[in-house]
Design an enzyme around this catalytic site. Structure first.
Site, PDB file in Angstrom:
ATOM      1  N   ARG A   1      79.685  30.538   5.614  1.00  0.00           N
ATOM      2  CA  ARG A   1      78.976  29.837   4.528  1.00  0.00           C
ATOM      3  C   ARG A   1      78.319  28.542   5.019  1.00  0.00           C
ATOM      4  O   ARG A   1      77.295  28.137   4.478  1.00  0.00           O
ATOM      5  CB  ARG A   1      79.939  29.532   3.379  1.00  0.00           C
ATOM      6  CG  ARG A   1      80.225  30.749   2.554  1.00  0.00           C
ATOM      7  CD  ARG A   1      81.175  30.454   1.435  1.00  0.00           C
ATOM      8  NE  ARG A   1      81.140  31.519   0.433  1.00  0.00           N
ATOM      9  CZ  ARG A   1      82.008  31.638  -0.537  1.00  0.00           C
ATOM     10  NH1 ARG A   1      82.991  30.775  -0.668  1.00  0.00           N
ATOM     11  NH2 ARG A   1      81.906  32.623  -1.405  1.00  0.00           N
TER      12      ARG A   1
ATOM     13  N   LYS B   1      90.790  45.740 -10.071  1.00  0.00           N
ATOM     14  CA  LYS B   1      90.825  45.853 -11.528  1.00  0.00           C
ATOM     15  C   LYS B   1      89.519  46.313 -12.158  1.00  0.00           C
ATOM     16  O   LYS B   1      88.453  45.813 -11.822  1.00  0.00           O
ATOM     17  CB  LYS B   1      91.167  44.486 -12.117  1.00  0.00           C
ATOM     18  CG  LYS B   1      92.620  44.123 -11.933  1.00  0.00           C
ATOM     19  CD  LYS B   1      92.860  42.869 -12.712  1.00  0.00           C
ATOM     20  CE  LYS B   1      94.324  42.473 -12.716  1.00  0.00           C
ATOM     21  NZ  LYS B   1      94.454  41.128 -13.271  1.00  0.00           N
TER      22      LYS B   1
ATOM     23  N   GLY C   1      83.343  37.982  -0.676  1.00  0.00           N
ATOM     24  CA  GLY C   1      84.806  37.999  -0.752  1.00  0.00           C
ATOM     25  C   GLY C   1      85.455  39.107   0.048  1.00  0.00           C
ATOM     26  O   GLY C   1      85.252  39.238   1.245  1.00  0.00           O
TER      27      GLY C   1
ATOM     28  N   GLY D   1      81.230  36.465  -6.893  1.00  0.00           N
ATOM     29  CA  GLY D   1      81.114  36.292  -8.349  1.00  0.00           C
ATOM     30  C   GLY D   1      79.668  36.161  -8.776  1.00  0.00           C
ATOM     31  O   GLY D   1      79.222  36.806  -9.740  1.00  0.00           O
TER      32      GLY D   1
HETATM   33  P1  AMP Z   1      88.732  42.832  -5.884  1.00  0.00           P
HETATM   34  O1  AMP Z   1      88.999  41.369  -5.651  1.00  0.00           O
HETATM   35  O2  AMP Z   1      88.699  43.224  -7.318  1.00  0.00           O
HETATM   36  O3  AMP Z   1      87.544  43.326  -5.087  1.00  0.00           O
HETATM   37  O4  AMP Z   1      90.007  43.602  -5.338  1.00  0.00           O
HETATM   38  C1  AMP Z   1      90.367  43.611  -4.003  1.00  0.00           C
HETATM   39  C2  AMP Z   1      91.785  44.082  -3.903  1.00  0.00           C
HETATM   40  O5  AMP Z   1      91.902  45.387  -4.401  1.00  0.00           O
HETATM   41  C3  AMP Z   1      92.296  44.113  -2.482  1.00  0.00           C
HETATM   42  O6  AMP Z   1      93.231  43.092  -2.306  1.00  0.00           O
HETATM   43  C4  AMP Z   1      92.919  45.505  -2.355  1.00  0.00           C
HETATM   44  O7  AMP Z   1      94.176  45.481  -1.755  1.00  0.00           O
HETATM   45  C5  AMP Z   1      93.042  45.941  -3.796  1.00  0.00           C
HETATM   46  N1  AMP Z   1      93.081  47.403  -3.920  1.00  0.00           N
HETATM   47  C6  AMP Z   1      92.195  48.296  -3.435  1.00  0.00           C
HETATM   48  N2  AMP Z   1      92.624  49.548  -3.654  1.00  0.00           N
HETATM   49  C7  AMP Z   1      93.794  49.461  -4.310  1.00  0.00           C
HETATM   50  C8  AMP Z   1      94.736  50.417  -4.806  1.00  0.00           C
HETATM   51  N3  AMP Z   1      94.519  51.716  -4.661  1.00  0.00           N
HETATM   52  N4  AMP Z   1      95.832  49.956  -5.410  1.00  0.00           N
HETATM   53  C9  AMP Z   1      96.038  48.631  -5.550  1.00  0.00           C
HETATM   54  N5  AMP Z   1      95.204  47.677  -5.103  1.00  0.00           N
HETATM   55  C10 AMP Z   1      94.087  48.092  -4.481  1.00  0.00           C
END
Ligand code: AMP
Length: 405
Positions: free
Chosen positions: A44, A205, A361, A385
């Site tokens: 960055r 999520k 991220g 974001g």
């Molecule tokens: P995000 O910040 O929403 O992009 O989420 C990233 C996170 O999603 C990472 O830390 C991954 O470990 C988690 N993740 C990816 N696949 C899975 C899964 N099948 N079960 C639980 N967590 C997951």
């Protein structure tokens, strides 16, 4: 130059402003990872160098405003920007003065002592609660440090804060090269993509990404969903998901998204098999399911090998690809295979002429795990974001404030 909610914003560019020998206040995104007071990833910081060089070559005194982490409105040495000053001095090749407060006598003194052609880095803006409240009086104090405002903090554009939004009321301003580049790539992909346009969305999520999914369904030809969020979609289709991540209250929303994909004639792909484990732990044994269902007692931790082939094949055939979020728990090597395969095929697609855009991220951390360099993508956004909110079509306060002038 950029379209947001169908409004064309008129944004001045830093290279068109007459800034010779002026004192310029620039907002940058130096929210960088640090360990024991040392910057561990300076992407960055590097991303702002082109704008800094333009300003320094024009004989400007450059006052930089930034935030780090969430110090909750009061000084906390854990979130000090001080370690960034020496790294920036090395990268920019000029003297960088550090002011231990972003406003008040300390900031005034350090800025006065700096010469033209030098940089002043102000301490974390978020040591003051007024920053996140978009407080006008605080913004006026920040604006008082210079004669012109440059917006170069792409990763903070989606925040209406004093240093990103209110400040634009008090100074003429323009966007820097990094913000221009980010908008150019996102604009091109979202407004006029070369087709087929494919988006691959993963991560933990559904709730974080619902609006992005809805919005992408108006734009893409193919939508791939992987990662933890895929299980809520599988549950919405009455597929057994064992102990995999489930957001039960989002199942109806997942159904609505599937329906919208169908109505819009968007091809939507979910994992067809999985790597599963009993626990999310580095030493857990991994098995591969034969089908879309996850057996009772097991957790889906990564896409399976058949899905890996299915997803990578689709990606190879696309001409514009937007990727946000890992398709498995990539932080654990045994669960990283699918995410690594996606990173590698994205590099291959770029080489073959596709426009590849990555949200920030975690997606960038996947590249590191896959040993794929960021330069092997068309564009890696510095703001996860902000890029998602842009894709959602939400107005970004940091841009709207500048365009109203
Ligand atoms: P995000 O910040 O929403 O992009 O989420 C990233 C996170 O999603 C990472 O830390 C991954 O470990 C988690 N993740 C990816 N696949 C899975 C899964 N099948 N079960 C639980 N967590 C997951």
């Amino acid at each position: 130059m950029t379209v947001e909610n169908n409004v064309v914003l008129k944004l001045a560019k830093v290279q068109d402003a007459h800034l010779k020998d002026k004192t310029v206040v620039a907002r940058v995104d130096y929210n960088v990872p640090m360990k024991d007071g040392v910057v561990t990833d300076d992407t960055r910081i590097r991303a702002t160098l082109k704008t800094l060089k333009l300003l320094l070559d024009a004989g400007c005194k450059v006052v930089l405003m930034a935030h780090l982490g969430r110090p909750k409105g009061k000084p906390d040495p854990k979130y000090s920007l001080a370690p960034i000053a020496p790294r920036l001095a090395k990268l920019a090749g000029v003297k960088v003065h550090f002011a231990a407060d972003c406003v008040g006598p300390e900031a005034d003194k350090v800025i006065a002592a700096a010469k033209n052609g030098e940089i002043v880095l102000l301490e974390n803006l978020r040591y003051h609660p007024e920053e996140e409240k978009n407080d006008a009086a605080f913004a006026k104090q920040l604006a008082g440090h210079g004669e012109f405002f440059v917006q170069e903090a792409f990763g903070a554009l989606h925040r209406a804060h004093a240093s990103t939004a209110a400040i634009a009321k008090f100074l003429p301003g323009a966007i820097g090269f990094l913000v221009q580049k980010e908008l150019e790539y996102l604009d091109k992909a979202m407004v006029n993509p070369v087709r087929p346009f494919l988006a691959i969305i993963g991560g933990a999520k559904v709730s974080d990404k619902i609006n992005v999914l809805y919005s992408l369904l108006d734009k893409v030809d193919t939508l791939i969903i992987g990662g933890g969020m895929a299980y809520t979609f599988l549950a919405a289709q009455n597929t057994n998901i064992g102990k995999s991540l489930l957001e039960a209250e989002k199942v109806d929303e997942a159904k609505a998204i599937i329906l919208k994909a169908f109505k819009n004639n968007v091809e939507m792909l979910l994992p067809a098999d999985h790597r599963v484990a009993r626990e999310i732990k580095p030493d857990a044994a991994v098995e591969i399911t034969q089908a879309m269902a996850v057996p009772d007692g097991w957790i889906g931790v990564d896409i399976g090998p058949r899905t890996e082939l299915l997803f990578t094949d689709k990606i190879k055939g696309a001409k514009t690809i937007f990727w946000n979020g890992p398709v498995g728990v990539f932080e654990i090597p045994a669960f990283a295979s699918g995410s690594i395969a996606v990173a590698k095929v994205m590099a291959e697609a770029t080489k073959n002429g596709a426009a590849t855009i990555l949200g920030g991220g975690d997606t960038l951390s996947v590249l590191k795990t896959a040993k794929v360099d960021a330069s092997q993508m068309s564009h890696c956004s510095t703001g996860g974001g902000a890029s998602l909110e842009f894709v959602e079509g939400k107005p970004l306060p940091g841009l709207v404030a500048l365009s109203q002038k």
